[in-house]
Structures are given as C-alpha cells and as structure tokens.
Scaffold this active site. Structure first.
Site, PDB file in Angstrom:
ATOM      1  N   LYS A  37     -23.447  48.384 -18.232  1.00 31.86           N
ATOM      2  CA  LYS A  37     -22.786  49.181 -17.185  1.00 31.86           C
ATOM      3  C   LYS A  37     -22.639  48.299 -15.949  1.00 31.86           C
ATOM      4  O   LYS A  37     -23.621  47.719 -15.470  1.00 31.86           O
ATOM      5  CB  LYS A  37     -23.648  50.408 -16.882  1.00 31.86           C
TER       6      LYS A  37
HETATM    7  O1  G3P Z   1     -24.871  58.014 -14.074  1.00 28.32           O
HETATM    8  C1  G3P Z   1     -23.866  58.157 -13.129  1.00 28.32           C
HETATM    9  C2  G3P Z   1     -23.655  59.557 -12.596  1.00 28.32           C
HETATM   10  O2  G3P Z   1     -23.623  60.475 -13.639  1.00 28.32           O
HETATM   11  C3  G3P Z   1     -24.526  59.927 -11.442  1.00 28.32           C
HETATM   12  O3  G3P Z   1     -24.460  61.291 -11.130  1.00 28.32           O
HETATM   13  O4  G3P Z   1     -25.496  63.229 -10.011  1.00 28.32           O
HETATM   14  O5  G3P Z   1     -26.049  60.919  -9.199  1.00 28.32           O
HETATM   15  O6  G3P Z   1     -23.801  61.913  -8.782  1.00 28.32           O
HETATM   16  P1  G3P Z   1     -24.971  61.859  -9.706  1.00 28.32           P
END
Ligand code: G3P
Length: 218
Positions: free
Chosen positions: A83
């Site tokens: 990633k």
């Molecule tokens: O892994 C990336 C993403 O899904 C992060 O989500 O909840 O931190 O905005 P969030």
C-alpha cells in the site's frame, strides 16, 4: 463486490473469516498503532488467516525508501499487497512493482483525477476515502461513481476499493455503483447482518418451534 476488513486486530478478523465472507484485509500505520503489534508479526498472522490480499502500507514518503520497505513487506507472505500513498513517489513505487506483476494498493485518494493517475501507474487497487470526504461535506460516494465511469471508459483493470466506510449506506451505494471492493471496519460488517424484522421474526419462530415439541435432529 468483495469484502475486505479494515483492521489489524486478529481477534476481530478471525471470527469474520470463519463466516466465509472475508475476501481480504487492509491495514495502515494508524491501525498498526492501534493494534499495539509489530507490523511484521501481525501482518504475517493476518496473511495466514486470510487467503486474499492483505494490504501492508509503507511508512516512508520517498521513492528509494519506499522500494526498500516494499521488499521487506512483500517478503512477509505471497498475499501481501503493498500500500502506497497517492504521491508522485508513491505512484513511481506503484509502477515499479506493478511492472513486476506485484499487487499495489494506492491509498489516500480523494479525487477522480488522482484515481486516473493510479490506474495509469498499474495499481491493482485504488482506495478512495469516502468517510473522510463526507466529514468535510464533500460527496464521498459521488467520487466512487466518477471513478467507476472513468475506469469503465478506458477499461482500466484497477479495482475500486472503497475505503473509510462508516456505515451500511456506504456499502449499499458501493454495490449499486459497482465498486469492486469495500473495506470496512468490523463494526460495519456486523451492522450489515442486522435488521429489526430479522431479529423479531427469528424470536417468534424460535418460540413457536418450542411449542411444537419437535426436534429436527433426534
Ligand atoms: O484504511 C484506510 C481507510 O479505510 C481509513 O479509514 O476511518 O480512518 O477514515 P478512516
């Protein structure tokens, strides 16, 4: 649509894998921090639990160090998906590994033109963050629709991995738009099972069955 789980907590992943509904896992530096685990140990454990892609994110922001980190992360297991952030160095890293047939997930995508760049760099997955866009009063799902249109216009094979999902509606609209994958925190996949009419209907069936005095297995 594939379901990925967005967590580095083994205790949350295992029971969900047992349902047969988990197609992969995504992690990021914040989720590794939250787990309190060593990135190599926890990523290996996740890769052993899940057959599909397990995204492991680089920590560096420059190309040379990202490439070194990528080598170490890919060595963890065959199903590691690297990633990288959506930056010039991240996309250069993506292209370098995509050209060798390796899986790369390009993360921190907030615009359709960024998604176009990632597809041109050969990303296996693009991760647009819908929840974080909604948080600043932008249209997260509108972005997914735009990326779907662009990728279909040019037949790009990059899969749209809807990230930063917060609730059922993000998953519903991802499926209606035709996103390839939704990654969700465990609480979101648990929400998908629930409906009050399922719960009350099941309670009534259980009660009525007891009254019959019958057994299906005896
Ligand atoms: O892994 C990336 C993403 O899904 C992060 O989500 O909840 O931190 O905005 P969030």
């Amino acid at each position: 649509m594939k379901f990925f789980i967005d967590t580095a907590e083994i205790d949350e992943i295992r029971p969900l894998v047992e349902t047969g509904l988990v197609d992969g896992v995504t992690t990021n530096p914040s989720l590794i921090l939250k787990s309190g685990r060593d990135i190599f140990e926890v990523t290996k454990e996740i890769c052993d639990l899940v057959d599909g892609p397990v995204s492991a994110e680089v920590a560096a922001t420059d190309y040379e160090t990202m490439v070194k980190e990528a080598g170490a992360l890919y060595d963890i297991a065959d199903n590691v998906c690297l990633k990288v952030p959506l930056t010039p160095d991240g996309l250069k890293t993506c292209k370098f590994f995509a050209d060798q047939g390796r899986m790369v997930n390009v993360t921190l995508c907030f615009s359709a033109t960024q998604a176009l760049l990632a597809a041109k760099a050969g990303a296996a997955f693009i991760s647009p963050f819908v929840g974080r866009l909604d948080d600043i009063a932008h249209d997260g799902m509108g972005l997914i629709q735009d990326i779907r249109t662009i990728y279909d216009n040019y037949d790009f094979k990059t899969e749209i991995l809807v990230a930063s999902t917060r609730h059922n509606m993000h998953i519903l609209h991802s499926a209606l738009i035709g996103a390839d994958v939704a990654t969700m925190p465990p609480k979101v996949i648990h929400q998908l099972f629930k409906h009050p009419l399922t719960e009350s209907g099941l309670a009534a069936f259980v009660k009525d069955w007891e009254k019959t005095g019958q057994s299906i297995t005896d």
